[in-house]
Design a protein around this motif. Structure first.
Motif, PDB file in Angstrom:
ATOM      1  N   SER A 340       4.325 -53.087  -2.616  1.00 39.16           N
ATOM      2  CA  SER A 340       5.254 -52.358  -1.739  1.00 39.16           C
ATOM      3  C   SER A 340       6.558 -53.128  -1.603  1.00 39.16           C
ATOM      4  O   SER A 340       6.692 -54.270  -2.028  1.00 39.16           O
ATOM      5  CB  SER A 340       4.625 -52.143  -0.354  1.00 39.16           C
ATOM      6  N   ARG A 341       7.526 -52.443  -0.968  1.00 35.43           N
ATOM      7  CA  ARG A 341       8.828 -53.043  -0.661  1.00 35.43           C
ATOM      8  C   ARG A 341       9.234 -52.582   0.737  1.00 35.43           C
ATOM      9  O   ARG A 341       9.266 -51.384   1.029  1.00 35.43           O
ATOM     10  CB  ARG A 341       9.873 -52.597  -1.695  1.00 35.43           C
ATOM     11  N   TRP A 342       9.525 -53.535   1.582  1.00 30.92           N
ATOM     12  CA  TRP A 342       9.939 -53.249   2.951  1.00 30.92           C
ATOM     13  C   TRP A 342      11.316 -53.856   3.184  1.00 30.92           C
ATOM     14  O   TRP A 342      11.566 -55.001   2.817  1.00 30.92           O
ATOM     15  CB  TRP A 342       8.935 -53.819   3.953  1.00 30.92           C
ATOM     16  N   ARG A 343      12.208 -53.088   3.842  1.00 32.31           N
ATOM     17  CA  ARG A 343      13.533 -53.584   4.216  1.00 32.31           C
ATOM     18  C   ARG A 343      13.770 -53.267   5.685  1.00 32.31           C
ATOM     19  O   ARG A 343      13.816 -52.097   6.065  1.00 32.31           O
ATOM     20  CB  ARG A 343      14.621 -52.950   3.357  1.00 32.31           C
ATOM     21  N   GLY A 344      13.910 -54.312   6.471  1.00 29.72           N
ATOM     22  CA  GLY A 344      14.156 -54.125   7.892  1.00 29.72           C
ATOM     23  C   GLY A 344      13.428 -55.163   8.710  1.00 29.72           C
ATOM     24  O   GLY A 344      13.180 -56.284   8.259  1.00 29.72           O
ATOM     25  N   ALA A 345      13.092 -54.806   9.948  1.00 24.84           N
ATOM     26  CA  ALA A 345      12.373 -55.692  10.863  1.00 24.84           C
ATOM     27  C   ALA A 345      10.968 -55.162  11.062  1.00 24.84           C
ATOM     28  O   ALA A 345      10.781 -53.999  11.442  1.00 24.84           O
ATOM     29  CB  ALA A 345      13.106 -55.786  12.193  1.00 24.84           C
ATOM     30  N   LEU A 346       9.980 -56.006  10.819  1.00 26.83           N
ATOM     31  CA  LEU A 346       8.570 -55.651  10.971  1.00 26.83           C
ATOM     32  C   LEU A 346       7.999 -56.503  12.094  1.00 26.83           C
ATOM     33  O   LEU A 346       7.945 -57.735  11.984  1.00 26.83           O
ATOM     34  CB  LEU A 346       7.815 -55.885   9.668  1.00 26.83           C
ATOM     35  N   LEU A 347       7.585 -55.868  13.189  1.00 28.11           N
ATOM     36  CA  LEU A 347       7.063 -56.560  14.365  1.00 28.11           C
ATOM     37  C   LEU A 347       5.605 -56.184  14.558  1.00 28.11           C
ATOM     38  O   LEU A 347       5.253 -55.000  14.519  1.00 28.11           O
ATOM     39  CB  LEU A 347       7.865 -56.193  15.609  1.00 28.11           C
ATOM     40  N   VAL A 348       4.757 -57.180  14.778  1.00 22.82           N
ATOM     41  CA  VAL A 348       3.315 -56.961  14.915  1.00 22.82           C
ATOM     42  C   VAL A 348       2.850 -57.639  16.199  1.00 22.82           C
ATOM     43  O   VAL A 348       3.093 -58.837  16.400  1.00 22.82           O
ATOM     44  CB  VAL A 348       2.543 -57.523  13.703  1.00 22.82           C
ATOM     45  N   GLY A 349       2.174 -56.875  17.047  1.00 21.04           N
ATOM     46  CA  GLY A 349       1.696 -57.441  18.296  1.00 21.04           C
ATOM     47  C   GLY A 349       0.420 -58.246  18.153  1.00 21.04           C
ATOM     48  O   GLY A 349       0.169 -59.163  18.940  1.00 21.04           O
TER      49      GLY A 349
END
Length: 409
Positions: A340-349
């Motif tokens: 996969s490819r992700w662009r941005g902010a990834l926040l995980v609780g």
């Protein structure tokens, strides 16, 4: 004959008195009509402002301003161009700056057209009385992230709304200028300065790559509140950085923060308040959400999504673009195991397990995890300062600036 002349004179005086009285009645009717038209134009202008604000916080729409499942752009993407300085300007040209054009139908429903590559076209007058509104965007040079919504309401169909009124009296009844200042409340008040921030321990496995070559951010690739395990050969900082400077492990400040407190520092408010963002799309699933459910929301034009629970990504995805980053918050645990490819902010609780499966998984921007992280050599996390700045300038909710609604100067 004398009596006849007297009667004729009396009839003449009576006719003059009636004409004089009727003159005042016609004037009052004319004034009442102008006041009614002015009121309808004012209501139309205010309705246009509220409609434009709702669309700016909405998902993809077509040229008729109707929500579409995919294949179209949101009003934000259609109308607004963010600058590197954080200022917002309209994508429309000066000749026709209209971004929204709405007509009130015979059943009090509003039929609108949204600007895209072309300006919206007005509707012709119908048999029943109508009102319309044109809305344009105006920059606020002294305030980054803010815009003026300028509405011109008319007590007639939109095809004639922009035309100059033939007389001053008609202009008074046909036009009402209203405007409202709006500000972008960003999804993230602060952006992570490291490529990966974890409140717990981090296991790099056989060499998860974590990269931050931006010396302006301090060059820290990985910051964790717990221990660091696995192969750290793929931790990369700026050119010339000494060994170990790209890692901050056993960070006591992070270790003492609860996951919600860590996320609160980034979003600038409590998560309960953050979830009331008008532009936020909340995704709730029975057990845990999957890639298909998140992709469906992104395909509708949303750029700001909260998964209320855990998320599993087990199929290939391409989320975000270089000029259009996304923000995704996962309230529970994240299990990412696909190319996969992700662009941005990834926040995980919660906790995060990251893998590219049979291929590579690359995360551009920043990843923040409240708990621990486990990865492997198929994963790359690359800090992209420009991408995160774009996210701050583009992703969030537009809200009304208090006290700004009023007549245009």
């Amino acid at each position: 004959m004398s009596t006849l002349f007297v009667v004729i004179a009396l009839f003449f005086v009576t006719a003059l008195a009636g004409a004089f009285a009727n003159r005042h009645l016609l004037t009052e009717l004319r004034v009442a009509r102008l006041v009614g038209d002015d009121r309808r134009a004012q209501v139309a202008a205010e309705q246009g402002l509220e409609r434009a604000l709702t669309l700016m916080n909405g998902d993809s729409v077509d040229d008729e301003c109707q929500a579409t499942p995919s294949g179209h752009r949101s009003a934000m993407d259609r109308w607004i161009r963010p600058l590197d300085s954080g200022h917002l300007v309209s994508r429309r040209d000066a000749q026709d700056a209209t971004v929204l054009l709405c007509d009130r139908g015979p059943t009090d429903d509003w039929r609108c057209r949204c600007a895209g590559d072309q300006a919206p076209v007005g509707r012709a007058a119908e048999a029943t009385p109508s009102s319309s509104v044109r809305v344009a965007l105006q920059p606020v040079p002294s305030q980054p992230g803010q815009l003026w919504l300028a509405a011109h309401g008319c007590a007639e169909a939109s095809a004639g709304c922009a035309a100059p009124a033939p007389t001053a009296d008609a202009a008074q009844g046909r036009g009402s200028q209203r405007r409202m200042q709006v500000a972008l409340l960003p999804a993230l008040r602060q952006v992570p300065s490291a490529a990966l921030v974890a409140g717990g321990a981090v296991d790099l496995g056989d060499g998860m790559a974590v990269v931050n070559t931006d010396a302006a951010t301090g060059g820290v690739a990985l910051r964790s509140g717990g221990r660091l395990a696995g192969s750290d050969g793929a931790l990369i900082g700026p050119n010339g950085a000494r060994s170990g400077e790209q890692v901050l492990s056993h960070d006591t400040e992070l270790a003492q923060l609860r996951p919600q407190e860590l996320l609160r520092r980034l979003v600038g408010m409590s998560l309960d308040a953050w979830t009331r963002h008008p532009a936020l799309r909340v995704l709730r699933c029975e057990a845990r959400c999957d890639a298909s459910s998140v992709a469906a929301v992104f395909n509708q034009g949303a750029r700001f999504v909260w998964v209320d629970g855990s998320l599993r990504v087990d199929r290939e995805v391409q989320w975000g673009e270089p000029e259009r980053p996304l923000a995704l918050l996962v309230g529970g645990d994240l299990d990412w195991s696909a190319p996969s490819r992700w662009r941005g902010a990834l926040l995980v609780g919660g906790e995060a397990r990251l893998s590219g499966g049979t291929g590579q998984a690359r995360f551009d921007g920043g990843v923040v995890v409240g708990g621990g992280v486990r990865g492997d050599a198929s994963v790359q996390i690359v800090h992209q300062a420009k991408l995160l700045r774009l996210l701050q300038h583009q992703v969030g909710s537009f809200v009304r600036v208090p006290g700004s609604l009023g007549a245009a100067p």
